[in-house]
Design a protein around this motif. Structure first.
Motif, PDB file in Angstrom:
ATOM      1  N   ALA A 139      -3.575   9.537  -4.684  1.00  0.00           N
ATOM      2  CA  ALA A 139      -2.621   8.896  -5.590  1.00  0.00           C
ATOM      3  C   ALA A 139      -1.245   8.803  -4.939  1.00  0.00           C
ATOM      4  CB  ALA A 139      -2.535   9.665  -6.898  1.00  0.00           C
ATOM      5  N   SER A 140      -0.844   9.900  -4.288  1.00  0.00           N
ATOM      6  CA  SER A 140       0.459   9.915  -3.622  1.00  0.00           C
ATOM      7  C   SER A 140       0.500   8.887  -2.505  1.00  0.00           C
ATOM      8  CB  SER A 140       0.716  11.317  -3.084  1.00  0.00           C
ATOM      9  OG  SER A 140       1.899  11.348  -2.338  1.00  0.00           O
ATOM     10  N   LEU A 141      -0.583   8.850  -1.712  1.00  0.00           N
ATOM     11  CA  LEU A 141      -0.643   7.862  -0.632  1.00  0.00           C
ATOM     12  C   LEU A 141      -0.691   6.446  -1.187  1.00  0.00           C
ATOM     13  CD1 LEU A 141      -3.078   9.568   1.888  1.00  0.00           C
ATOM     14  CD2 LEU A 141      -0.634   9.207   2.182  1.00  0.00           C
ATOM     15  N   SER A 142      -1.406   6.257  -2.274  1.00  0.00           N
ATOM     16  CA  SER A 142      -1.470   4.928  -2.901  1.00  0.00           C
ATOM     17  C   SER A 142      -0.098   4.482  -3.364  1.00  0.00           C
ATOM     18  CB  SER A 142      -2.426   4.927  -4.079  1.00  0.00           C
ATOM     19  OG  SER A 142      -3.720   5.201  -3.652  1.00  0.00           O
ATOM     20  N   VAL A 143       0.618   5.407  -3.982  1.00  0.00           N
ATOM     21  CA  VAL A 143       1.970   5.088  -4.438  1.00  0.00           C
ATOM     22  C   VAL A 143       2.861   4.765  -3.243  1.00  0.00           C
ATOM     23  CG1 VAL A 143       4.037   6.053  -5.520  1.00  0.00           C
ATOM     24  CG2 VAL A 143       1.806   6.364  -6.582  1.00  0.00           C
ATOM     25  N   LEU A 144       2.724   5.551  -2.186  1.00  0.00           N
ATOM     26  CA  LEU A 144       3.530   5.326  -0.987  1.00  0.00           C
ATOM     27  C   LEU A 144       3.209   3.977  -0.357  1.00  0.00           C
ATOM     28  CD1 LEU A 144       5.582   6.562   0.970  1.00  0.00           C
ATOM     29  CD2 LEU A 144       3.662   7.509   2.242  1.00  0.00           C
ATOM     30  N   ILE A 145       1.898   3.688  -0.260  1.00  0.00           N
ATOM     31  CA  ILE A 145       1.486   2.396   0.301  1.00  0.00           C
ATOM     32  C   ILE A 145       1.963   1.259  -0.594  1.00  0.00           C
ATOM     33  CG2 ILE A 145      -0.517   0.948   0.795  1.00  0.00           C
ATOM     34  CD1 ILE A 145      -1.945   3.499   1.742  1.00  0.00           C
ATOM     35  N   ALA A 146       1.802   1.475  -1.899  1.00  0.00           N
ATOM     36  CA  ALA A 146       2.234   0.433  -2.839  1.00  0.00           C
ATOM     37  C   ALA A 146       3.738   0.216  -2.750  1.00  0.00           C
ATOM     38  CB  ALA A 146       1.834   0.807  -4.249  1.00  0.00           C
ATOM     39  N   LYS A 201       5.584   0.700  -0.136  1.00  0.00           N
ATOM     40  CA  LYS A 201       5.867   0.014   1.123  1.00  0.00           C
ATOM     41  C   LYS A 201       5.556  -1.470   0.981  1.00  0.00           C
ATOM     42  CE  LYS A 201       6.637   3.575   3.916  1.00  0.00           C
ATOM     43  NZ  LYS A 201       7.717   3.807   4.793  1.00  0.00           N
ATOM     44  N   VAL A 202       4.447  -1.774   0.333  1.00  0.00           N
ATOM     45  CA  VAL A 202       4.067  -3.175   0.140  1.00  0.00           C
ATOM     46  C   VAL A 202       5.071  -3.868  -0.767  1.00  0.00           C
ATOM     47  CG1 VAL A 202       2.301  -4.671  -0.883  1.00  0.00           C
ATOM     48  CG2 VAL A 202       1.641  -2.789   0.593  1.00  0.00           C
ATOM     49  N   ILE A 203       5.481  -3.183  -1.815  1.00  0.00           N
ATOM     50  CA  ILE A 203       6.415  -3.763  -2.779  1.00  0.00           C
ATOM     51  C   ILE A 203       7.768  -3.981  -2.116  1.00  0.00           C
ATOM     52  CG2 ILE A 203       7.701  -3.283  -4.898  1.00  0.00           C
ATOM     53  CD1 ILE A 203       5.204  -1.953  -5.969  1.00  0.00           C
ATOM     54  N   GLU A 204       8.189  -3.060  -1.282  1.00  0.00           N
ATOM     55  CA  GLU A 204       9.476  -3.205  -0.602  1.00  0.00           C
ATOM     56  C   GLU A 204       9.506  -4.463   0.247  1.00  0.00           C
ATOM     57  OE1 GLU A 204      10.377   0.182   1.774  1.00  0.00           O
ATOM     58  OE2 GLU A 204      10.591   1.496   0.042  1.00  0.00           O
ATOM     59  N   LYS A 205       8.396  -4.736   0.903  1.00  0.00           N
ATOM     60  CA  LYS A 205       8.354  -5.903   1.769  1.00  0.00           C
ATOM     61  C   LYS A 205       8.264  -7.187   0.961  1.00  0.00           C
ATOM     62  CE  LYS A 205       6.397  -3.622   5.739  1.00  0.00           C
ATOM     63  NZ  LYS A 205       5.313  -3.518   6.672  1.00  0.00           N
ATOM     64  N   GLU A 206       7.607  -7.185  -0.181  1.00  0.00           N
ATOM     65  CA  GLU A 206       7.371  -8.402  -0.933  1.00  0.00           C
ATOM     66  C   GLU A 206       8.429  -8.674  -1.993  1.00  0.00           C
ATOM     67  OE1 GLU A 206       3.418  -8.349  -2.452  1.00  0.00           O
ATOM     68  OE2 GLU A 206       2.534  -8.240  -0.475  1.00  0.00           O
ATOM     69  N   LEU A 207       9.083  -7.624  -2.472  1.00  0.00           N
ATOM     70  CA  LEU A 207      10.064  -7.816  -3.547  1.00  0.00           C
ATOM     71  C   LEU A 207      11.455  -8.068  -2.960  1.00  0.00           C
ATOM     72  CD1 LEU A 207       9.144  -5.034  -6.118  1.00  0.00           C
ATOM     73  CD2 LEU A 207       8.649  -7.453  -6.286  1.00  0.00           C
ATOM     74  N   SER A 208      12.125  -8.836  -3.682  1.00  0.00           N
ATOM     75  CA  SER A 208      13.521  -9.055  -3.281  1.00  0.00           C
ATOM     76  C   SER A 208      14.329  -7.863  -3.733  1.00  0.00           C
ATOM     77  CB  SER A 208      14.050 -10.346  -3.896  1.00  0.00           C
ATOM     78  OG  SER A 208      14.118 -10.179  -5.297  1.00  0.00           O
ATOM     79  N   GLU A 209      15.569  -7.840  -3.312  1.00  0.00           N
ATOM     80  CA  GLU A 209      16.452  -6.725  -3.645  1.00  0.00           C
ATOM     81  C   GLU A 209      16.656  -6.626  -5.148  1.00  0.00           C
ATOM     82  OE1 GLU A 209      20.732  -5.597  -2.222  1.00  0.00           O
ATOM     83  OE2 GLU A 209      19.559  -6.450  -0.571  1.00  0.00           O
ATOM     84  N   GLN A 210      16.776  -7.721  -5.808  1.00  0.00           N
ATOM     85  CA  GLN A 210      16.991  -7.728  -7.258  1.00  0.00           C
ATOM     86  C   GLN A 210      15.744  -7.227  -7.989  1.00  0.00           C
ATOM     87  OE1 GLN A 210      17.965 -11.762  -8.133  1.00  0.00           O
ATOM     88  NE2 GLN A 210      20.134 -11.534  -7.568  1.00  0.00           N
ATOM     89  N   ASP A 211      14.581  -7.655  -7.514  1.00  0.00           N
ATOM     90  CA  ASP A 211      13.335  -7.223  -8.152  1.00  0.00           C
ATOM     91  C   ASP A 211      13.137  -5.712  -7.984  1.00  0.00           C
ATOM     92  OD1 ASP A 211      12.738  -9.770  -8.991  1.00  0.00           O
ATOM     93  OD2 ASP A 211      11.497 -10.226  -7.221  1.00  0.00           O
TER      94      ASP A 211
END
Length: 148
Positions: free
Chosen positions: A113-120, A122-132
């Protein structure tokens, strides 16, 4: 003269000698009777001793048989107790193994779960804009605050 000598010898010599011989005969007869009585008593004692020895042997045999039975029973009790203890330890070991397994699975799930959250994240950081990202963080903070 010979007759007088014979009469004197008979009165003074043969009488006391015969008396002594009679006493000696009675004494020997009483000694023989006494010896026979002692022999009978000895035979009786021998028989008693044989009987006592026979009883003692029987008692020893009974005691040995009882001791053997007692030892056999004790052996069976010890073996049964050892088996029970073995089964108890086996069950306890299985229970501990199951607990360790459950703990390992729980820890693994937490790590996943911790790794999933971390991976998620990381993925969200790359795909989301700063505002999101900012909006998502604020929502998360609000949810955590509401849960408390």
């Amino acid at each position: 003269m010979f007759l007088i000598l014979l009469a004197l010898l008979r009165k003074f010599a043969f009488g006391p000698v015969m008396g002594i011989m009679k006493q000696r005969e009675e004494h020997i007869a009483s000694e023989i009777d006494s010896a026979e009585q002692q022999n009978q008593q000895a035979q009786k004692l021998v028989e008693e001793q044989r009987e006592l020895l026979k009883q003692s042997r029987e008692e020893v045999q009974v005691l040995m048989e009882n001791a053997r039975k007692s030892a056999e029973e004790k052996k069976e009790e010890i073996v049964a107790a050892a088996r029970e203890e073995s089964e108890r330890l086996k069950a306890l070991a299985k229970q501990e193994i199951q607990q360790e397994k459950d703990q390992a699975v729980t820890a693994l799930r937490e790590q996943v779960a911790s790794l999933s959250v971390l991976i998620a994240s990381k993925v969200i950081e790359k795909e989301l804009s700063e505002q999101d990202q900012e909006k998502l963080i604020n929502e998360y903070i609000q949810e955590v605050g509401d849960v408390r």
